[in-house]
Design an enzyme around this catalytic site. Structure first.
Site, PDB file in Angstrom:
ATOM      1  N   THR A   6       7.810   0.132   3.665  1.00 57.62           N
ATOM      2  CA  THR A   6       8.177   1.511   3.364  1.00 57.62           C
ATOM      3  C   THR A   6       9.486   1.567   2.589  1.00 57.62           C
ATOM      4  O   THR A   6       9.632   2.341   1.644  1.00 57.62           O
ATOM      5  CB  THR A   6       8.301   2.341   4.656  1.00 57.62           C
ATOM      6  OG1 THR A   6       7.007   2.534   5.213  1.00 57.62           O
ATOM      7  CG2 THR A   6       8.907   3.709   4.382  1.00 57.62           C
ATOM      8  N   LEU A  48       4.232   6.787  -1.870  1.00 58.44           N
ATOM      9  CA  LEU A  48       5.653   7.018  -2.133  1.00 58.44           C
ATOM     10  C   LEU A  48       5.985   7.216  -3.605  1.00 58.44           C
ATOM     11  O   LEU A  48       6.985   7.861  -3.940  1.00 58.44           O
ATOM     12  CB  LEU A  48       6.471   5.878  -1.535  1.00 58.44           C
ATOM     13  CG  LEU A  48       6.585   6.004  -0.006  1.00 58.44           C
ATOM     14  CD1 LEU A  48       7.029   4.715   0.638  1.00 58.44           C
ATOM     15  CD2 LEU A  48       7.547   7.131   0.349  1.00 58.44           C
ATOM     16  N   PHE A  87       0.811  -1.219   0.000  1.00 66.92           N
ATOM     17  CA  PHE A  87       0.000   0.000   0.000  1.00 66.92           C
ATOM     18  C   PHE A  87       0.847   1.273   0.000  1.00 66.92           C
ATOM     19  O   PHE A  87       0.396   2.327  -0.449  1.00 66.92           O
ATOM     20  CB  PHE A  87      -0.961  -0.011   1.201  1.00 66.92           C
ATOM     21  CG  PHE A  87      -0.375   0.436   2.512  1.00 66.92           C
ATOM     22  CD1 PHE A  87      -0.499   1.749   2.949  1.00 66.92           C
ATOM     23  CD2 PHE A  87       0.300  -0.461   3.340  1.00 66.92           C
ATOM     24  CE1 PHE A  87       0.013   2.162   4.166  1.00 66.92           C
ATOM     25  CE2 PHE A  87       0.815  -0.061   4.550  1.00 66.92           C
ATOM     26  CZ  PHE A  87       0.683   1.251   4.974  1.00 66.92           C
ATOM     27  N   LYS A  88       2.063   1.169   0.456  1.00 69.75           N
ATOM     28  CA  LYS A  88       2.882   2.371   0.575  1.00 69.75           C
ATOM     29  C   LYS A  88       3.325   2.925  -0.772  1.00 69.75           C
ATOM     30  O   LYS A  88       3.756   4.082  -0.869  1.00 69.75           O
ATOM     31  CB  LYS A  88       4.070   2.090   1.487  1.00 69.75           C
ATOM     32  CG  LYS A  88       3.587   1.766   2.898  1.00 69.75           C
ATOM     33  CD  LYS A  88       4.668   1.472   3.894  1.00 69.75           C
ATOM     34  CE  LYS A  88       4.031   1.143   5.240  1.00 69.75           C
ATOM     35  NZ  LYS A  88       4.993   0.896   6.311  1.00 69.75           N
ATOM     36  N   ASP A  89       3.168   2.128  -1.827  1.00 68.65           N
ATOM     37  CA  ASP A  89       3.439   2.641  -3.173  1.00 68.65           C
ATOM     38  C   ASP A  89       2.524   3.812  -3.519  1.00 68.65           C
ATOM     39  O   ASP A  89       2.924   4.722  -4.249  1.00 68.65           O
ATOM     40  CB  ASP A  89       3.230   1.535  -4.215  1.00 68.65           C
ATOM     41  CG  ASP A  89       4.323   0.489  -4.200  1.00 68.65           C
ATOM     42  OD1 ASP A  89       5.494   0.856  -3.996  1.00 68.65           O
ATOM     43  OD2 ASP A  89       4.013  -0.701  -4.395  1.00 68.65           O
TER      44      ASP A  89
END
Length: 544
Positions: free
Chosen positions: A154, A117, A112-114
């Site tokens: 992350t 980021l 999900f951090k894509d």
């Protein structure tokens, strides 16, 4: 829109300055001076928007067109999400009549951090290129040394968002041996010259403390112009608010004919460690998105679940030692058998949530303090809230605990409820959703959310529907998924789970710098050695 530190001070930053600065000099986190309201026609105008269109609409409420024009913002957003594998970017999948999963893992690193980021990396590059274009002949170009800590996802998402970006070097600290093999390989097999992986023999919290200390070191920060990719960076929270809006509209489109969205309640269930993903939901709700309770789902590292039960934000569970007033474990709670290291962090099957202190919780605490602050106007209340928050965080740093007043806890309970889920229940949930329900393969973090949703659902009225945030692809946690489904004759990991992008990943050459202990001076030495030199940008492996 200006931004200020949760811990007070007269500093007021633009969006650009907030993104490039990351962590406030006084240790606080930046928040907007106000939370904007949605436009009056948002339900009709935004209803058919794509993820890109919604991103532009939501982000524009926080970013002045004088800083980034609408055309520039659209270009940045389109570039950021062009690498995602699903056309809807974050699709919503129905599991049963009352439960949906919001799949957030269709970006380049399957996490999900894509979502945040990829955008943050492009914002960094955009601001630096624009600043350097304004410089005169012979002036030294501005550079950014990005430093971050990761409990797994992350790091790879930040690396993929910043690899080969102009004027940027990135250093990612991860706890050696405490991330999954796939997560470690995703980070350490990236060989771009500006990428540097640092494996610290420590916990994630140790790595996070080092990063915060580096930002607090004014001389070091000024020398290397540090930038933050952890969710302490406001842009990450802002980017994540978008998929709450998209899921609302997609959920609405899947309602049975004749059912009105106004007659039901949507409950978002979020597996969380550092509190960033669910905080984005809180902002969406405060903007005007009709959300019911936000469910905080934790593993055995349950500092957040304990807060909502007692009002105590503490590293060590005092109820297990105080005797009188100690509480019995709730249904689905940890069986206490997880290994615990000297820092107090328990190693679980959902390692991205193996966090002792949740950095982003500070932002929520500020809003809770503001809601209960006294003052003649918002300016006075803001100062009072910042002073209270600063005191709370000082207690947390010095004593490892702080207990908020009952009025603050009651405010927190208006928007949130929390559940703690054991490894055993996590495995049973993965098995249940594959074998008994929908043949859905959940990663262990998503399974924590699904388990918490099931517990909460038993207490919900009939008109409540749940959307569980699915935060990572199950292939990233092969050990837990295989363990849960090893007895299932219908399960084949390579066939049912493993994406083609992961084939051969573990065998690729790795490049990593090892640090023997959680010592800020050792990490500073790594950055000093490689950040600003051509030889360092080649990223030789080694150890410190």
């Amino acid at each position: 829109m200006k931004y200020f530190s949760t811990r007070g001070g007269e500093q007021s930053l633009s969006f650009e300055e907030t993104v490039l600065t990351g962590l406030a000099p006084n240790g606080g986190l930046y928040i907007p001076e106000n939370i904007p309201s949605l436009p009056a026609d948002w339900r009709t105008k935004w209803r058919t928007y794509s993820f890109v269109e919604l991103s532009v609409a939501v982000l524009s409420l926080y970013i002045s067109p004088n800083e980034i024009s609408t055309e520039e913002l659209r270009s940045l957003v389109e570039k950021s999400y062009s690498t995602f594998r699903h056309p809807e970017i974050t699709p919503l999948k129905k599991l049963d009549n009352k439960t949906f999963v919001l799949e957030l893992f269709h970006g380049p690193t399957f996490a999900f951090k894509d979502v945040a980021l990829q955008l943050l990396g492009n914002l960094f590059e955009f601001f630096l290129l624009r600043r350097n274009a304004r410089k005169g002949p012979g002036e030294k170009p501005e550079r950014l040394t990005v430093v971050g800590a990761t409990s797994g996802d992350t790091g790879s998402a930040a690396i993929y968002g910043l690899r080969n970006k102009a004027n940027i070097s990135i250093f990612i600290l991860h706890p050696k041996g405490r991330v999954s093999p796939i997560q470690e390989a995703q980070m350490t097999t990236v060989t771009d010259a500006n990428v540097h992986n640092v494996a610290v023999k420590a916990t994630f919290d140790d790595c996070q403390d080092i990063v915060k200390a580096l930002f607090a070191n004014k001389e070091f920060n000024a020398t290397h112009r540090l930038g933050a990719v952890n969710s302490i960076n406001w842009a990450r929270i802002l980017a994540q608010t978008v998929y709450y809006f998209l899921s609302f509209f997609h959920f609405q489109s899947q309602l049975p004919s004749g059912t009105s969205i106004d007659d039901i309640e949507i409950q978002y269930v979020v597996p969380t460690g550092n509190f960033g993903d669910i905080l984005a939901g809180y902002y969406a709700k405060k903007m005007g998105l009709p959300i019911g309770k936000l469910v905080v789902a934790t593993n055995a590292n349950d500092i957040l679940a304990r807060f909502w039960k007692s009002g105590k934000y503490e590293k060590v569970d005092s109820s297990t030692t105080e005797g009188e007033g100690a509480t019995a474990p709730v249904e689905g709670s940890s069986d206490g058998k997880q290994a615990t290291d000297a820092s107090g962090v328990k190693e679980t099957l959902s390692p991205a949530m193996d966090i002792l202190v949740s950095s982003n919780f500070e932002r929520l605490l500020w809003y809770l303090a503001f809601e209960n602050a006294e003052g003649a106007d918002d300016r006075e209340k803001r100062r009072s809230a910042s002073k209270t928050l600063d005191t709370w965080m000082s207690h947390m740093k010095n004593d490892g605990r702080v207990e908020v007043p009952v009025s603050v806890l009651e405010s927190a309970r208006k928007d949130f409820v929390a559940e703690r889920i054991s490894d055993d229940l996590t495995l049973k949930t993965i098995q249940s959703y594959f074998e008994d329900k929908t043949s859905y393969v959940a990663d262990p973090h998503t399974a924590v959310g699904l388990a918490a949703a099931h517990i909460i659902a038993a207490k919900n009225p009939p008109n409540v529907f749940q959307i569980v945030l699915s935060t990572a692809h199950p292939a990233k946690f092969s050990e837990a998924v295989s363990r849960a489904l090893e007895a299932s004759p219908n399960f084949n990991f390579d066939r049912d789970v493993l994406p083609k992008e992961f084939h051969g990943l573990l065998e690729k050459e790795k490049r990593v710098i090892e640090v023997e202990r959680p010592d800020i001076e050792l990490v500073k030495a790594v950055i000093e050695k490689v950040a600003l030199t051509e030889e360092g940008n080649k990223g030789n492996s080694g150890s410190i």
